[in-house]
Design a protein around this motif. Structure first.
Motif, PDB file in Angstrom:
ATOM      1  N   SER A  58       0.900  -1.071  -0.065  1.00 11.20           N
ATOM      2  CA  SER A  58       0.017  -0.232   0.117  1.00 11.20           C
ATOM      3  C   SER A  58       0.587   1.234  -0.158  1.00 11.20           C
ATOM      4  N   ASP A  59      -0.082   2.505   0.314  1.00  9.49           N
ATOM      5  CA  ASP A  59       0.663   3.557   0.137  1.00  9.49           C
ATOM      6  C   ASP A  59       1.754   3.709   1.372  1.00  9.49           C
ATOM      7  N   SER A  60       3.411   4.172   1.219  1.00 10.86           N
ATOM      8  CA  SER A  60       4.092   3.840   2.630  1.00 10.86           C
ATOM      9  C   SER A  60       3.570   5.797   2.768  1.00 10.86           C
ATOM     10  N   LEU A  61       4.140   6.184   2.032  1.00  8.39           N
ATOM     11  CA  LEU A  61       3.029   7.866   2.168  1.00  8.39           C
ATOM     12  C   LEU A  61       2.398   8.035   2.732  1.00  8.39           C
ATOM     13  N   LEU A  62       1.625   8.053   2.687  1.00 11.66           N
ATOM     14  CA  LEU A  62       0.177   7.799   3.505  1.00 11.66           C
ATOM     15  C   LEU A  62      -0.020   7.048   4.767  1.00 11.66           C
ATOM     16  N   ILE A  63       1.025   6.379   5.140  1.00 10.07           N
ATOM     17  CA  ILE A  63       0.739   5.746   6.824  1.00 10.07           C
ATOM     18  C   ILE A  63       2.458   6.523   7.392  1.00 10.07           C
ATOM     19  N   GLN A  65       2.799   9.528   6.937  1.00 13.59           N
ATOM     20  CA  GLN A  65       2.183  11.247   7.188  1.00 13.59           C
ATOM     21  C   GLN A  65       1.484  11.160   8.553  1.00 13.59           C
ATOM     22  N   GLU A  66       0.348   9.669   8.131  1.00 14.30           N
ATOM     23  CA  GLU A  66      -0.363   9.780   9.203  1.00 14.30           C
ATOM     24  C   GLU A  66       0.075   9.838  11.116  1.00 14.30           C
TER      25      GLU A  66
END
Ligand code: ASP
Ligand code: MG
Length: 422
Positions: A58-63, A65-66
């Motif tokens: 999945s999108d590592s950047l999104l995680i 950021q979270e």
């Protein structure tokens, strides 16, 4: 001196951290080494990040950021002055994580897991140490990777007791001349090549026990969201009862059967030096909780340990040979190589059954290896119920509407692997 351990739930947000500060204010009346876990569910989130990075699932950047927002939200609540150096420090930790996940993986999954997941503890301790200093609870932050030395079995590292003891002694003792409170991380260690390792999930209790052992602590307190050690998990049972005192022996047995209150590796170092372990509530810090210590009496009250999300694996030789020493030793070596702990086992002439936690990353590999040599069947979504000091009435009541797949009893303990009736 004493050792305190605060787990993820006790530091999950700004208010919880203020509560920890209150506890330290009131209870750190002597030199106190404070071991802290990652905040809230951050270890799980960081695991997600590693999976996204390594498997590109999945999108590592999104995680990423979270995780970053979660921590910044907490520091924004704790520090009114936004020019404090902690903002920069935390920004830098995130920069390092970002660099790590921008590079293509060239090492093992477990290696990256430890480098990345360990940052949860680094972040939480840096924030809490800075906050305590801000409110004049003077303390110093120590990097546990400089004192807890391990081999390079990433995700399940083995601690070098002798070396770690010397390092801990040399670094911690002089600091207590200047500071009453020292803050460090649970769960993480370092190798001789300066890589980060972790000691296994929920390993902060173990770190705290090791440090207490190295430093001959007077006592260790694990601050939890329950009043102490209960006779059953309130998540699954009503009318649970607190156990006021318990022997090391009973505590070891409870952790062996999978009680979630204390990590299984915690008791041994404490027992070796006769250091009492208190389990107390951070919500009611003046209540007495449970003490685990050297006691000669056995706890005869009934206790229940319920483990969900279990796998029951049945292993059979392909050639109809008996399950005997040779097969068993081969099977156990596969479990041990994959770092899988057996929660219950039973054998018959041509089949060997084991119940384990359903950890899909470990389990897939094990099944592949087993299938090379054996016929393998498994049932997932089963539960393991252990009753200490059982009677038949309790067993009958607890197995209502359940299918019992296997059961086992000794003089004091009863175990059954069960499944809901369809
Ligand atoms: N943060 C780690 C975990 O959640 C270690 C711990 O909390 O004991 O597994
Ligand atoms: Mg935790």
């Amino acid at each position: 001196m004493q050792v305190f351990k605060f787990g993820g739930v006790s530091v999950k947000d700004a208010n919880s951290i203020k509560n920890v500060a209150d506890i330290l204010n009131n209870k750190a009346n002597e030199p106190t080494l404070v071991v802290i876990s990652a905040m809230g569910k951050m270890t799980n989130k960081l695991e997600e990040l590693v999976n996204a990075y390594f498997y590109k699932s999945s999108d590592s950047l999104l995680i990423f950021q979270e995780i970053k927002e979660y921590h910044f939200n907490i520091i924004n609540h704790l520090f009114i002055n936004k020019n404090k150096s902690i903002f920069n420090e935390i920004e830098n930790v995130f920069l390092e994580i970002l660099w790590a996940i921008e590079e293509e993986p060239s090492n093992s999954y477990n290696f990256y897991y430890d480098q990345i997941v360990s940052q949860g503890e680094i972040l939480s301790t840096k924030i809490i140490s800075a906050y305590l200093n801000e409110i004049i609870l003077l303390n110093i932050w120590i990097d546990a990777r400089d004192i807890i030395q391990t081999d390079n079995s990433y995700r399940e590292a083995n601690v070098d007791y002798l070396l770690s003891k010397d390092l801990t002694f040399a670094q911690i003792i002089p600091l207590f001349n200047q500071y009453k409170i020292i803050i460090t991380q649970g769960f993480i260690g370092g190798t001789s090549e300066n890589y980060t390792t972790t000691l296994g999930r929920e390993g902060s209790d173990y770190t705290a026990a090791l440090l207490a052992y190295f430093l001959d602590a007077k006592q260790i307190v694990i601050w939890k969201d329950v009043p102490g050690v209960l006779n059953a998990d309130p998540k699954y049972f009503n009318n649970t009862k607190k156990i006021d005192e318990m022997s090391y022996h009973d505590a070891i047995e409870l952790t062996y059967y999978g009680t979630s209150v204390i990590h299984p590796k915690t008791i041994k170092p404490l027992q070796n030096k006769n250091i009492p372990l208190f389990v107390r509530s951070f919500l009611k810090p003046n209540d007495t909780g449970t003490v685990i210590k050297n006691l000669n009496k056995r706890n005869v009250a009934t206790s229940y340990i319920f483990k969900t999300d279990q796998l029951l694996i049945s292993i059979q030789p392909k050639d109809f040979s008996f399950i005997a020493e040779e097969n068993l030793s081969l099977i156990f070596s596969m479990f041990s190589k994959n770092n899988i702990r057996v929660n219950m086992m039973q054998n018959s002439a041509i089949s060997f059954s084991v119940c384990i936690d359903n950890d899909k990353y470990k389990f897939n590999n094990l099944i592949l290896e087993l299938q090379n040599q054996f016929k393998v069947y498994y049932n997932d979504n089963v539960q393991l119920m252990t009753i200490r000091n059982y009677d038949q009435e309790t067993i009958t009541k607890l197995s209502e509407n359940k299918i019992i797949l296997i059961e086992q009893r000794s003089r004091n303990n009863y175990q059954m692997v069960i499944k809901d009736e369809e």
